[in-house]
Design an enzyme around this catalytic site. Structure first.
Site, PDB file in Angstrom:
ATOM      1  N   LEU A 282      35.478  47.118  37.033  1.00 23.44           N
ATOM      2  CA  LEU A 282      35.832  48.497  37.385  1.00 23.44           C
ATOM      3  C   LEU A 282      37.295  48.600  37.818  1.00 23.44           C
ATOM      4  O   LEU A 282      37.804  49.692  38.035  1.00 23.44           O
ATOM      5  CB  LEU A 282      34.931  49.009  38.517  1.00 23.44           C
TER       6      LEU A 282
ATOM      7  N   ASP B 162      44.110  38.289  39.052  1.00 22.40           N
ATOM      8  CA  ASP B 162      44.400  39.454  39.895  1.00 22.40           C
ATOM      9  C   ASP B 162      45.626  39.218  40.786  1.00 22.40           C
ATOM     10  O   ASP B 162      46.332  40.164  41.134  1.00 22.40           O
ATOM     11  CB  ASP B 162      43.196  39.801  40.777  1.00 22.40           C
TER      12      ASP B 162
ATOM     13  N   CYS C  26      56.218  26.880  27.553  1.00 15.71           N
ATOM     14  CA  CYS C  26      55.464  25.674  27.908  1.00 15.71           C
ATOM     15  C   CYS C  26      55.033  24.909  26.653  1.00 15.71           C
ATOM     16  O   CYS C  26      55.860  24.249  26.042  1.00 15.71           O
ATOM     17  CB  CYS C  26      54.300  26.039  28.838  1.00 15.71           C
TER      18      CYS C  26
ATOM     19  N   ARG D 143      51.391  19.029  32.096  1.00 16.62           N
ATOM     20  CA  ARG D 143      51.381  17.598  32.369  1.00 16.62           C
ATOM     21  C   ARG D 143      52.463  16.873  31.579  1.00 16.62           C
ATOM     22  O   ARG D 143      53.020  15.890  32.018  1.00 16.62           O
ATOM     23  CB  ARG D 143      50.031  17.031  31.908  1.00 16.62           C
TER      24      ARG D 143
ATOM     25  N   HIS E  80      56.931  28.774  33.098  1.00 19.63           N
ATOM     26  CA  HIS E  80      56.279  30.047  32.738  1.00 19.63           C
ATOM     27  C   HIS E  80      57.047  31.225  33.344  1.00 19.63           C
ATOM     28  O   HIS E  80      56.729  31.643  34.468  1.00 19.63           O
ATOM     29  CB  HIS E  80      54.847  30.071  33.273  1.00 19.63           C
TER      30      HIS E  80
ATOM     31  N   GLU F  48      56.790  34.234  32.686  1.00 18.59           N
ATOM     32  CA  GLU F  48      55.934  35.432  32.787  1.00 18.59           C
ATOM     33  C   GLU F  48      55.346  35.619  34.190  1.00 18.59           C
ATOM     34  O   GLU F  48      55.083  36.743  34.601  1.00 18.59           O
ATOM     35  CB  GLU F  48      54.807  35.380  31.737  1.00 18.59           C
TER      36      GLU F  48
HETATM   37  N1  GLN Z   1      49.490  21.197  27.214  1.00 22.43           N
HETATM   38  C1  GLN Z   1      50.841  21.138  27.668  1.00 22.43           C
HETATM   39  C2  GLN Z   1      50.991  20.236  28.886  1.00 22.43           C
HETATM   40  O1  GLN Z   1      50.042  20.008  29.604  1.00 22.43           O
HETATM   41  C3  GLN Z   1      51.390  22.526  27.945  1.00 22.43           C
HETATM   42  C4  GLN Z   1      50.681  23.264  29.030  1.00 22.43           C
HETATM   43  C5  GLN Z   1      50.978  24.748  29.028  1.00 22.43           C
HETATM   44  O2  GLN Z   1      51.347  25.324  28.012  1.00 22.43           O
HETATM   45  N2  GLN Z   1      50.772  25.410  30.145  1.00 22.43           N
HETATM   46  O3  GLN Z   1      52.053  19.766  29.156  1.00 22.43           O
END
Ligand code: GLN
Length: 548
Positions: free
Chosen positions: A19, A75, A386, A467, A512, A514
């Site tokens: 919702l 969220d 990534c 990783r 990232h 974003e």
């Molecule tokens: N699989 C990749 C890693 O672990 C990239 C991870 C991702 O895109 N968040 O390094």
């Protein structure tokens, strides 16, 4: 119980899931923030996983990562995007984490021989987790959203903890907002209030009387209907708030303002209503969002594209960047598994920009590599995030350096050219949860790079969740062949950004971006990428016109 000055708002949900509790909580927080209050939002999730980090995105959507490296519910992304303030591990607590903490204390003998029980031990731990935020001195108001729907067996300890907090802190320090659905029955031509009545009653069975109802609806609620709901649920008529379907989530703060949600909340908490929120910069954003001057189509290539929530923060970052550049950003969702040598040109040729998304595992990798090759060779603006950045390095090593078996050891453990590989510190880790390179890491940008031009600075902090890493053994060869490593983490010497100076806009980032984009602060990389896509579209149109 410790003394606390912060006041608490609890948001529960009934009748149905989805919702929009998270958006209501974020919108209310925005209005309270504009009213001069320091607000934070917390999400309590009733499932047993310690955090959503180990969940498949198809189960739970994107995993959002905070500055302090917590893997959290999506969220929290909304909370940050609306409020423009960071969240942390304390803002997302699951049943799993609660039980883990209690069991750990039991093993240490902290309960002094007592029988450890849901009440009081689990409920005390829940209350402590809520009040950590309230007692921090950082906030005037803490909004706590309870995941799931009232009546669910698994959320009962959370509901009981709220009941106790209300008793302990008093009504003036705690407000309960219950979100329900008022469905429209087409055959009867009517909105129906009964599910709401039942849902409020279910909450009451746990000893909690809702103070405010937020009623999700497809049609406006008239005064008579509001009165009926108020009468049968024991809430004030002004506290029956309509939450009508909105064109975008970013319209919801204004809708809640019109409905007076902030006013009833502050009244109920006995806090002054300082001024009507003007939402100036918010509304400026909305007006740019709704009046674009140009339009671009970006291909988003990933393997979870059938569930758009799996890429929530990327989608929202495009909305922020689109508003900032007055551009309507259309996303074309492309399943990496379905891109092959026969169809790649057809699938990609009409795109103004291409983003290869984060991801894990082998499936869809071939499609991602073909996509990147196409973007590189055809000068299409490209952003790799990534896994997308790692793929860009692999593609370059294979097709430009000529290392045909170049790969990531995530995909081929035995490759003779592991251009993407585990760091030594990751090699002996066997546990999956919370063990990636997570959260904020600093990155130094090369002065003459596109990245430095975009960020307008040489030192940045970005959030990570991976990783594997660019293998420095290949750094010189990649750079000699034209791939610039333009951002480096100084402590570890890890390459965080790659770019191609002979391409109009080609950037791969190990982190990232974003996660950091907010309404107030659109992320510079996304802004620049959207503008590059618009430039590319213009260039293509001009070329076409010349040919005609
Ligand atoms: N699989 C990749 C890693 O672990 C990239 C991870 C991702 O895109 N968040 O390094």
């Amino acid at each position: 119980m410790k003394d606390t000055k912060a006041k608490y708002i609890f948001v529960t949900g009934g009748v149905s899931s989805s919702l929009g509790k998270g958006i209501i909580a974020a919108s209310l927080a925005k209005l309270l923030q504009e009213n001069g209050y320091r607000v934070t939002i917390q999400k309590l999730d009733p499932y047993i996983n310690i955090d959503p980090g180990t969940l498949n995105p198809y189960e739970h959507g994107e995993c959002f990562v905070t500055e302090d490296g917590a893997e959290t519910d999506l969220d929290l992304g909304h909370y940050e995007r609306f409020l423009n303030t960071p969240t942390s591990q304390a803002n997302n607590v699951t049943s799993g984490r609660i039980y883990q903490a209690v069991i750990e204390k039991e093993r240490k003998g902290e309960f002094l021989g007592k029988t450890v029980q849901v009440i009081p031990h689990i409920t005390n731990e829940i209350k402590d987790r809520i009040q950590i935020l309230g007692n921090s001195g950082l906030y005037d108001i803490v909004i706590t959203e309870i995941g799931g729907t009232v009546g669910d067996i698994e959320s009962l300890p959370f509901v009981e903890a709220i009941r106790q907090m209300r008793w302990e802190l008093g009504k003036e320090n705690t407000t309960i907002i219950h979100l329900t659905l008022v469905p429209f029955l087409a055959a009867a031509g009517e909105l129906k209030t009964k599910p709401t009545q039942h849902s409020v009653k279910t909450l009451l069975e746990s000893g909690i009387q809702a103070d405010i109802l937020v009623c999700r609806t497809e049609h406006h609620l008239n005064a008579e209907l509001r009165k009926k709901i108020a009468l049968f649920t024991n809430v004030a008529q002004e506290a029956v708030i309509e939450s009508i379907d909105a064109p975008t989530i970013y319209d919801v703060p204004n809708l809640m303002l019109d409905e007076g949600l902030d006013k009833v909340v502050l009244k109920s908490l006995e806090l002054p209503y300082n001024n009507k929120p003007a939402l100036n910069s918010w509304n400026a954003f909305l007006s740019r969002l709704k009046n674009p001057k140009q339009e671009v189509t970006i291909g988003l290539v990933g393997k979870y594209v059938t569930l758009h929530d799996a890429y929530k923060s990327i989608v929202e970052a495009f909305i922020h960047a689109g508003a900032s550049t007055e551009t309507k950003v259309n996303i074309e969702w492309l399943h990496s598994d379905k891109i092959n040598a026969n169809n790649s040109k057809n699938k990609l040729k009409n795109l103004d920009g291409i983003l290869v998304a984060p991801g894990f595992g082998e499936r869809g990798v071939a499609g991602k590599l073909l996509t990147i090759k196409y973007a590189r060779e055809n000068d299409i603006p490209f952003l790799g995030i990534c896994y997308g950045m790692q793929m860009a390095v692999i593609e370059y090593a294979q097709n430009v350096l000529g290392l045909q078996d170049a790969n990531s050891t995530e995909i081929d453990e035995n490759t003779s050219n592991p251009v993407i590989d585990l760091m030594d510190s990751q090699k002996n880790i066997t546990r999956k949860g919370g063990t990636m390179r997570l959260g904020n890491w600093s990155c130094e940008l090369k002065t003459d790079s596109l990245a430095a031009k975009i960020y307008q600075t040489s030192a940045i902090q970005e959030r990570h969740r991976h990783r594997y890493e660019l293998n420095n053994k290949y750094a010189d060869a990649l750079q000699a062949a034209g791939m610039k490593i333009s951002g480096i983490n100084k402590e570890t010497n890890l390459g965080e950004i790659v770019e191609l100076p002979n391409h109009s806009w080609f950037v791969g980032v190990q982190y990232h971006p974003e996660y950091k984009s907010t309404v107030e602060k659109p992320h510079p990389l996304f802004v620049s990428f959207v503008q590059a896509a618009a430039n590319n579209k213009m260039k293509n149109h001009a070329n076409m016109a010349q040919k005609i």
